[in-house]
Motif scaffolding. Structure first.
Motif, short mmCIF file in Angstrom:
data_model
loop_
_atom_site.label_atom_id
_atom_site.label_comp_id
_atom_site.label_asym_id
_atom_site.label_seq_id
_atom_site.Cartn_x
_atom_site.Cartn_y
_atom_site.Cartn_z
N LEU A 54 0.85 -1.17 0.00
CA LEU A 54 0.00 0.00 0.00
C LEU A 54 0.90 1.24 0.00
O LEU A 54 2.01 1.19 0.54
CB LEU A 54 -0.89 0.03 1.25
N CYS A 55 0.44 2.32 -0.58
CA CYS A 55 1.22 3.55 -0.57
C CYS A 55 0.30 4.71 -0.23
O CYS A 55 -0.68 4.98 -0.95
CB CYS A 55 1.88 3.79 -1.93
N TRP A 56 0.62 5.38 0.87
CA TRP A 56 -0.13 6.57 1.28
C TRP A 56 0.63 7.82 0.83
O TRP A 56 1.72 8.09 1.31
CB TRP A 56 -0.34 6.60 2.78
N THR A 57 0.06 8.53 -0.12
CA THR A 57 0.63 9.79 -0.57
C THR A 57 -0.51 10.64 -1.10
O THR A 57 -1.66 10.19 -1.16
CB THR A 57 1.72 9.56 -1.64
N ARG A 58 -0.21 11.89 -1.48
CA ARG A 58 -1.21 12.77 -2.08
C ARG A 58 -0.72 13.16 -3.47
O ARG A 58 0.47 13.44 -3.67
CB ARG A 58 -1.43 14.02 -1.22
N LEU A 59 -1.66 13.19 -4.40
CA LEU A 59 -1.34 13.50 -5.79
C LEU A 59 -2.17 14.68 -6.26
O LEU A 59 -3.39 14.72 -6.06
CB LEU A 59 -1.64 12.29 -6.68
N ALA A 60 -1.51 15.64 -6.90
CA ALA A 60 -2.21 16.78 -7.48
C ALA A 60 -2.92 16.35 -8.76
O ALA A 60 -2.71 15.25 -9.29
CB ALA A 60 -1.21 17.91 -7.77
N THR A 61 -3.76 17.26 -9.26
CA THR A 61 -4.48 16.97 -10.50
C THR A 61 -3.88 17.70 -11.70
O THR A 61 -4.49 17.71 -12.78
CB THR A 61 -5.97 17.35 -10.35
N ASP A 62 -2.71 18.32 -11.53
CA ASP A 62 -2.04 18.96 -12.66
C ASP A 62 -1.44 17.89 -13.57
O ASP A 62 -1.55 16.68 -13.31
CB ASP A 62 -0.98 19.96 -12.18
N ASP A 79 -4.83 1.52 -5.14
CA ASP A 79 -5.02 2.97 -5.09
C ASP A 79 -5.77 3.45 -3.85
O ASP A 79 -6.16 4.62 -3.76
CB ASP A 79 -5.74 3.47 -6.35
N ASP A 80 -5.96 2.56 -2.87
CA ASP A 80 -6.75 2.88 -1.69
C ASP A 80 -6.29 4.14 -0.97
O ASP A 80 -7.11 4.90 -0.45
CB ASP A 80 -6.71 1.71 -0.69
N LEU A 81 -4.98 4.37 -0.90
CA LEU A 81 -4.43 5.48 -0.11
C LEU A 81 -3.73 6.52 -0.98
O LEU A 81 -2.95 7.33 -0.48
CB LEU A 81 -3.48 4.94 0.96
N LEU A 82 -4.03 6.50 -2.29
CA LEU A 82 -3.53 7.53 -3.18
C LEU A 82 -4.55 8.66 -3.18
O LEU A 82 -5.53 8.64 -3.91
CB LEU A 82 -3.33 6.97 -4.59
N VAL A 83 -4.33 9.65 -2.33
CA VAL A 83 -5.32 10.70 -2.09
C VAL A 83 -5.17 11.79 -3.14
O VAL A 83 -4.07 12.27 -3.41
CB VAL A 83 -5.13 11.29 -0.68
N THR A 84 -6.28 12.21 -3.72
CA THR A 84 -6.28 13.30 -4.70
C THR A 84 -6.42 14.64 -4.00
O THR A 84 -7.25 14.81 -3.11
CB THR A 84 -7.44 13.13 -5.69
N ASP A 85 -5.58 15.61 -4.40
CA ASP A 85 -5.60 16.96 -3.84
C ASP A 85 -5.84 17.94 -4.98
O ASP A 85 -4.94 18.23 -5.77
CB ASP A 85 -4.29 17.26 -3.13
N ASP A 86 -7.06 18.46 -5.08
CA ASP A 86 -7.43 19.36 -6.18
C ASP A 86 -6.84 20.75 -6.04
O ASP A 86 -6.82 21.51 -7.01
CB ASP A 86 -8.96 19.48 -6.27
N ASP A 87 -6.36 21.09 -4.83
CA ASP A 87 -5.90 22.45 -4.58
C ASP A 87 -4.38 22.51 -4.47
O ASP A 87 -3.83 23.47 -3.92
CB ASP A 87 -6.53 22.97 -3.28
N ALA A 88 -3.70 21.51 -4.98
CA ALA A 88 -2.24 21.44 -4.84
C ALA A 88 -1.59 21.33 -6.21
O ALA A 88 -2.27 21.25 -7.24
CB ALA A 88 -1.86 20.23 -3.98
N ARG A 89 -0.28 21.36 -6.22
CA ARG A 89 0.46 21.05 -7.43
C ARG A 89 1.54 20.03 -7.09
O ARG A 89 1.80 19.75 -5.92
CB ARG A 89 1.06 22.32 -8.03
N THR A 90 2.13 19.47 -8.11
CA THR A 90 3.10 18.40 -7.92
C THR A 90 4.47 18.98 -7.57
O THR A 90 4.96 19.90 -8.23
CB THR A 90 3.21 17.55 -9.19
N THR A 91 5.08 18.42 -6.52
CA THR A 91 6.44 18.79 -6.16
C THR A 91 7.41 18.34 -7.25
O THR A 91 7.26 17.26 -7.82
CB THR A 91 6.82 18.15 -4.82
N VAL A 92 8.40 19.20 -7.52
CA VAL A 92 9.40 18.91 -8.55
C VAL A 92 10.79 18.97 -7.92
O VAL A 92 11.08 19.84 -7.09
CB VAL A 92 9.31 19.93 -9.71
N ALA A 93 11.64 18.02 -8.28
CA ALA A 93 13.04 18.03 -7.88
C ALA A 93 13.91 18.14 -9.12
O ALA A 93 13.81 17.31 -10.03
CB ALA A 93 13.40 16.76 -7.11
#
Length: 323
Positions: A54-62, A79-93
Protein backbone atom coordinates in the motif's frame (compact mmCIF):
# COMPACT_ATOMS: atom_id res chain seq x y z
CA UNK A 1 0.32 -10.61 -1.93
CA UNK A 2 -0.79 -8.17 -4.59
CA UNK A 3 -4.41 -8.32 -3.34
CA UNK A 4 -3.51 -8.14 0.37
CA UNK A 5 -0.37 -6.07 0.89
CA UNK A 6 1.41 -6.55 4.20
CA UNK A 7 3.58 -3.43 3.84
CA UNK A 8 2.45 0.19 3.95
CA UNK A 9 4.74 2.94 2.64
CA UNK A 10 3.85 6.49 3.66
CA UNK A 11 5.58 9.41 2.03
CA UNK A 12 6.28 11.83 -0.73
CA UNK A 13 5.69 11.49 -4.45
CA UNK A 14 7.17 13.93 -6.93
CA UNK A 15 8.73 14.25 -10.36
CA UNK A 16 12.53 14.20 -10.64
CA UNK A 17 13.94 16.10 -13.60
CA UNK A 18 17.07 14.03 -14.21
CA UNK A 19 19.80 15.26 -16.61
CA UNK A 20 20.89 13.07 -19.47
CA UNK A 21 24.57 13.80 -18.72
CA UNK A 22 26.51 15.13 -15.69
CA UNK A 23 27.26 18.81 -15.37
CA UNK A 24 25.55 22.16 -14.87
CA UNK A 25 22.01 22.60 -16.26
CA UNK A 26 23.17 24.16 -19.54
CA UNK A 27 25.42 21.21 -20.37
CA UNK A 28 23.15 18.26 -19.65
CA UNK A 29 21.69 17.68 -23.10
CA UNK A 30 18.18 17.87 -21.67
CA UNK A 31 16.20 16.27 -18.86
CA UNK A 32 14.06 13.20 -18.39
CA UNK A 33 11.10 13.47 -15.96
CA UNK A 34 10.97 10.13 -14.12
CA UNK A 35 8.69 9.15 -11.26
CA UNK A 36 10.26 10.05 -7.90
CA UNK A 37 10.04 10.81 -4.20
CA UNK A 38 11.60 8.92 -1.30
CA UNK A 39 8.34 7.26 -0.27
CA UNK A 40 7.02 6.66 -3.77
CA UNK A 41 10.39 5.27 -4.90
CA UNK A 42 10.43 2.79 -2.02
CA UNK A 43 6.85 1.73 -2.78
CA UNK A 44 7.51 1.33 -6.49
CA UNK A 45 10.78 -0.53 -5.82
CA UNK A 46 8.89 -2.99 -3.61
CA UNK A 47 6.33 -3.46 -6.38
CA UNK A 48 9.06 -4.02 -8.96
CA UNK A 49 10.62 -6.58 -6.63
CA UNK A 50 7.35 -8.49 -6.59
CA UNK A 51 6.14 -7.28 -3.17
CA UNK A 52 3.56 -4.57 -3.94
CA UNK A 53 2.70 -2.45 -0.88
CA UNK A 54 0.00 0.00 0.00
CA UNK A 55 1.22 3.55 -0.57
CA UNK A 56 -0.13 6.57 1.28
CA UNK A 57 0.63 9.79 -0.57
CA UNK A 58 -1.21 12.77 -2.08
CA UNK A 59 -1.34 13.50 -5.79
CA UNK A 60 -2.21 16.78 -7.48
CA UNK A 61 -4.48 16.97 -10.50
CA UNK A 62 -2.04 18.96 -12.66
CA UNK A 63 -0.29 17.35 -15.63
CA UNK A 64 2.59 16.07 -13.51
CA UNK A 65 0.14 14.66 -10.99
CA UNK A 66 -1.59 12.79 -13.81
CA UNK A 67 1.84 11.52 -14.88
CA UNK A 68 2.48 10.14 -11.37
CA UNK A 69 -0.97 8.59 -11.10
CA UNK A 70 -0.47 6.83 -14.44
CA UNK A 71 2.69 5.24 -13.08
CA UNK A 72 0.82 4.00 -10.01
CA UNK A 73 -2.03 2.74 -12.21
CA UNK A 74 0.42 0.74 -14.31
CA UNK A 75 1.75 -0.96 -11.18
CA UNK A 76 0.24 -3.52 -8.81
CA UNK A 77 0.05 -0.95 -6.00
CA UNK A 78 -3.57 -0.53 -4.85
CA UNK A 79 -5.02 2.97 -5.09
CA UNK A 80 -6.75 2.88 -1.69
CA UNK A 81 -4.43 5.48 -0.11
CA UNK A 82 -3.53 7.53 -3.18
CA UNK A 83 -5.32 10.70 -2.09
CA UNK A 84 -6.28 13.30 -4.70
CA UNK A 85 -5.60 16.96 -3.84
CA UNK A 86 -7.43 19.36 -6.18
CA UNK A 87 -5.90 22.45 -4.58
CA UNK A 88 -2.24 21.44 -4.84
CA UNK A 89 0.46 21.05 -7.43
CA UNK A 90 3.10 18.40 -7.92
CA UNK A 91 6.44 18.79 -6.16
CA UNK A 92 9.40 18.91 -8.55
CA UNK A 93 13.04 18.03 -7.88
CA UNK A 94 15.69 19.32 -10.26
CA UNK A 95 18.61 16.90 -10.16
CA UNK A 96 22.18 17.98 -10.95
CA UNK A 97 24.82 15.32 -11.45
CA UNK A 98 28.44 15.74 -10.53
CA UNK A 99 30.59 12.88 -11.82
CA UNK A 100 32.48 12.69 -8.50
CA UNK A 101 29.95 13.85 -5.88
CA UNK A 102 26.84 12.19 -7.24
CA UNK A 103 23.38 13.80 -7.49
CA UNK A 104 22.27 17.01 -5.78
CA UNK A 105 18.68 18.25 -5.64
CA UNK A 106 16.76 21.51 -5.81
CA UNK A 107 13.16 21.11 -4.63
CA UNK A 108 10.14 23.15 -5.66
CA UNK A 109 7.53 22.30 -3.01
CA UNK A 110 5.21 25.27 -2.54
CA UNK A 111 1.66 23.87 -2.30
CA UNK A 112 3.09 20.46 -3.14
CA UNK A 113 0.46 17.76 -2.74
CA UNK A 114 2.86 15.45 -0.91
CA UNK A 115 3.51 18.09 1.76
CA UNK A 116 -0.21 18.04 2.71
CA UNK A 117 -0.74 14.59 4.25
CA UNK A 118 -3.54 14.64 6.84
CA UNK A 119 -3.72 12.88 10.19
CA UNK A 120 -6.15 9.98 10.45
CA UNK A 121 -6.15 9.12 6.74
CA UNK A 122 -4.81 5.62 7.42
CA UNK A 123 -7.48 3.71 9.33
CA UNK A 124 -6.92 1.44 12.31
CA UNK A 125 -8.22 -1.45 10.22
CA UNK A 126 -5.48 -0.80 7.65
CA UNK A 127 -2.81 -0.74 10.34
CA UNK A 128 -4.15 -4.01 11.73
CA UNK A 129 -3.88 -5.58 8.27
CA UNK A 130 -0.20 -4.82 7.62
CA UNK A 131 2.95 -6.05 9.33
CA UNK A 132 5.26 -3.17 8.34
CA UNK A 133 4.91 0.62 7.99
CA UNK A 134 7.72 2.55 6.32
CA UNK A 135 8.10 6.33 6.73
CA UNK A 136 10.46 8.98 5.43
CA UNK A 137 11.97 12.14 6.85
CA UNK A 138 10.90 14.01 3.73
CA UNK A 139 7.30 14.24 4.94
CA UNK A 140 8.55 15.01 8.45
CA UNK A 141 10.22 18.21 7.22
CA UNK A 142 7.07 20.28 6.74
CA UNK A 143 3.56 20.66 8.14
CA UNK A 144 0.94 19.27 7.94
CA UNK A 145 2.71 16.15 6.63
CA UNK A 146 5.05 16.16 9.64
CA UNK A 147 2.27 15.76 12.18
CA UNK A 148 0.53 13.22 9.94
CA UNK A 149 3.70 11.10 9.69
CA UNK A 150 4.45 11.28 13.41
CA UNK A 151 0.86 10.38 14.22
CA UNK A 152 1.04 7.37 11.90
CA UNK A 153 4.29 6.20 13.50
CA UNK A 154 2.76 6.51 16.96
CA UNK A 155 -0.41 4.60 16.04
CA UNK A 156 1.52 1.90 14.18
CA UNK A 157 4.14 1.38 16.90
CA UNK A 158 2.04 -1.10 18.92
CA UNK A 159 0.68 -2.88 15.86
CA UNK A 160 3.55 -3.59 13.47
CA UNK A 161 7.17 -2.88 12.56
CA UNK A 162 7.82 0.81 11.85
CA UNK A 163 10.81 1.90 9.78
CA UNK A 164 12.27 5.33 9.07
CA UNK A 165 14.65 6.68 6.46
CA UNK A 166 15.59 10.16 7.78
CA UNK A 167 16.56 11.21 4.25
CA UNK A 168 18.29 14.45 5.22
CA UNK A 169 17.81 17.10 2.55
CA UNK A 170 19.00 20.47 3.91
CA UNK A 171 16.88 22.37 1.39
CA UNK A 172 13.73 20.92 2.96
CA UNK A 173 14.37 21.88 6.59
CA UNK A 174 14.59 25.24 8.36
CA UNK A 175 17.78 24.09 10.10
CA UNK A 176 19.78 21.02 11.13
CA UNK A 177 18.54 21.64 14.69
CA UNK A 178 14.94 21.18 13.53
CA UNK A 179 15.88 17.95 11.73
CA UNK A 180 17.61 16.68 14.85
CA UNK A 181 14.68 17.47 17.14
CA UNK A 182 12.06 15.90 14.87
CA UNK A 183 14.02 12.75 13.98
CA UNK A 184 15.24 12.10 17.53
CA UNK A 185 11.74 12.69 18.85
CA UNK A 186 10.37 10.03 16.48
CA UNK A 187 12.85 7.26 17.36
CA UNK A 188 10.95 5.80 20.35
CA UNK A 189 8.15 4.85 17.91
CA UNK A 190 10.54 3.46 15.27
CA UNK A 191 11.85 -0.12 15.08
CA UNK A 192 14.13 0.04 12.03
CA UNK A 193 16.31 2.95 10.90
CA UNK A 194 18.06 3.06 7.52
CA UNK A 195 20.45 6.00 7.23
CA UNK A 196 23.88 7.20 6.24
CA UNK A 197 26.45 8.13 8.90
CA UNK A 198 26.28 11.74 7.69
CA UNK A 199 22.52 11.85 8.24
CA UNK A 200 22.92 10.49 11.74
CA UNK A 201 25.64 13.03 12.45
CA UNK A 202 23.20 15.81 11.53
CA UNK A 203 20.70 14.15 13.86
CA UNK A 204 23.18 14.62 16.68
CA UNK A 205 24.79 11.19 16.93
CA UNK A 206 28.53 11.12 17.45
CA UNK A 207 30.47 9.96 14.40
CA UNK A 208 32.44 6.77 14.80
CA UNK A 209 32.80 3.20 13.66
CA UNK A 210 29.58 1.74 12.20
CA UNK A 211 29.03 -0.63 15.13
CA UNK A 212 29.30 2.10 17.75
CA UNK A 213 27.15 4.49 15.73
CA UNK A 214 24.44 1.87 15.18
CA UNK A 215 24.39 0.95 18.87
CA UNK A 216 23.96 4.59 19.87
CA UNK A 217 20.92 4.85 17.58
CA UNK A 218 19.49 1.59 18.96
CA UNK A 219 19.82 3.00 22.47
CA UNK A 220 17.07 5.50 21.52
CA UNK A 221 14.50 2.83 20.68
CA UNK A 222 15.01 1.10 17.29
CA UNK A 223 15.93 -2.58 17.41
CA UNK A 224 17.53 -2.60 13.94
CA UNK A 225 19.89 -0.02 12.46
CA UNK A 226 21.15 -0.21 8.88
CA UNK A 227 23.91 2.10 7.70
CA UNK A 228 24.50 2.64 4.00
CA UNK A 229 28.18 3.39 3.42
CA UNK A 230 28.40 4.27 -0.27
CA UNK A 231 31.15 2.38 -2.05
CA UNK A 232 31.98 0.62 1.23
CA UNK A 233 28.65 -1.24 1.18
CA UNK A 234 26.36 -1.41 4.19
CA UNK A 235 26.32 -2.36 7.87
CA UNK A 236 23.49 -3.83 9.94
CA UNK A 237 23.09 -4.06 13.71
CA UNK A 238 20.20 -5.77 15.48
CA UNK A 239 19.44 -6.01 19.18
CA UNK A 240 17.94 -9.12 20.77
CA UNK A 241 14.51 -7.81 19.71
CA UNK A 242 15.49 -7.59 16.04
CA UNK A 243 14.62 -10.25 13.46
CA UNK A 244 18.28 -9.95 12.33
CA UNK A 245 20.08 -10.15 15.66
CA UNK A 246 23.78 -9.34 15.73
CA UNK A 247 25.82 -7.37 13.24
CA UNK A 248 27.00 -7.80 9.68
CA UNK A 249 28.71 -5.89 6.92
CA UNK A 250 28.30 -6.41 3.19
CA UNK A 251 30.74 -4.79 0.79
CA UNK A 252 28.21 -4.29 -1.98
CA UNK A 253 28.56 -5.03 -5.69
CA UNK A 254 30.67 -3.48 -8.41
CA UNK A 255 28.62 -1.61 -11.00
CA UNK A 256 29.17 1.07 -13.59
CA UNK A 257 26.51 3.49 -12.29
CA UNK A 258 24.42 5.54 -14.69
CA UNK A 259 22.38 7.34 -12.02
CA UNK A 260 22.46 6.92 -8.23
CA UNK A 261 19.11 8.69 -7.72
CA UNK A 262 16.84 6.44 -5.66
CA UNK A 263 19.48 3.80 -4.94
CA UNK A 264 18.92 4.19 -1.21
CA UNK A 265 15.17 3.74 -1.67
CA UNK A 266 15.74 0.56 -3.69
CA UNK A 267 18.17 -0.67 -1.02
CA UNK A 268 15.52 -0.04 1.63
CA UNK A 269 12.92 -1.93 -0.43
CA UNK A 270 15.23 -4.93 -0.74
CA UNK A 271 15.87 -4.94 3.00
CA UNK A 272 12.18 -4.67 3.90
CA UNK A 273 11.25 -7.37 1.39
CA UNK A 274 13.87 -9.66 2.91
CA UNK A 275 12.77 -9.17 6.52
CA UNK A 276 9.06 -9.49 5.75
CA UNK A 277 9.81 -12.81 4.07
CA UNK A 278 11.54 -14.41 7.02
CA UNK A 279 15.19 -13.57 6.42
CA UNK A 280 16.94 -13.69 9.81
CA UNK A 281 20.56 -13.65 8.66
CA UNK A 282 21.76 -10.00 8.54
CA UNK A 283 24.37 -10.89 5.91
CA UNK A 284 21.70 -12.28 3.61
CA UNK A 285 19.39 -9.30 4.22
CA UNK A 286 22.19 -6.85 3.37
CA UNK A 287 23.13 -8.85 0.27
CA UNK A 288 19.57 -8.60 -1.05
CA UNK A 289 19.34 -4.91 -0.17
CA UNK A 290 22.65 -4.12 -1.83
CA UNK A 291 21.59 -6.06 -4.92
CA UNK A 292 18.44 -3.94 -5.24
CA UNK A 293 20.43 -0.75 -4.74
CA UNK A 294 23.03 -1.82 -7.30
CA UNK A 295 20.41 -2.64 -9.93
CA UNK A 296 18.76 0.75 -9.40
CA UNK A 297 21.96 2.62 -10.33
CA UNK A 298 22.34 1.01 -13.74
CA UNK A 299 19.78 3.22 -15.53
CA UNK A 300 18.65 6.83 -15.16
CA UNK A 301 15.65 7.21 -12.86
CA UNK A 302 15.09 5.86 -9.38
CA UNK A 303 13.36 2.56 -10.22
CA UNK A 304 13.73 2.32 -13.99
CA UNK A 305 16.19 -0.57 -13.89
CA UNK A 306 14.14 -2.58 -11.38
CA UNK A 307 12.05 -4.37 -13.97
CA UNK A 308 11.15 -7.26 -11.66
CA UNK A 309 12.57 -9.48 -8.93
CA UNK A 310 14.62 -11.39 -11.48
CA UNK A 311 16.73 -8.24 -11.94
CA UNK A 312 18.31 -9.04 -8.57
CA UNK A 313 19.67 -12.33 -9.87
CA UNK A 314 22.43 -10.46 -11.66
CA UNK A 315 23.94 -10.01 -8.19
CA UNK A 316 22.11 -12.37 -5.83
CA UNK A 317 20.16 -15.48 -6.82
CA UNK A 318 18.67 -16.50 -3.44
CA UNK A 319 15.44 -14.48 -3.35
CA UNK A 320 13.16 -15.78 -0.58
CA UNK A 321 9.85 -14.43 -1.91
CA UNK A 322 10.41 -16.28 -5.20
CA UNK A 323 11.23 -19.65 -3.64
Amino acid sequence: MGMNPTILVAGDSLVDFVPRTPGPPGDTGGYEPPFGGSGANAAMALERLGVPPLCWTRLATDDLGVFLREHFAASAIPDDLLVTDDDARTTVALVTHDAERGPSFAFYRERGADTRLRQGTVSDDTLESVSWVHTTGVTMSVEPSRSATLELQSRAADRCTVSLDPNWRPEMWHSPHEFRAVVRGALPDVDVVKATPDELSVAGFEAGEPAALARSVADEGPHTVVLTLGEAGAFCFGTDDSPVTGQARHEGYEVDPADATGAGDAFLAGFVAALTHGVEDPNRALALANAAGAVATTQAGAVTALTGPDALRRFHDDIPWLS
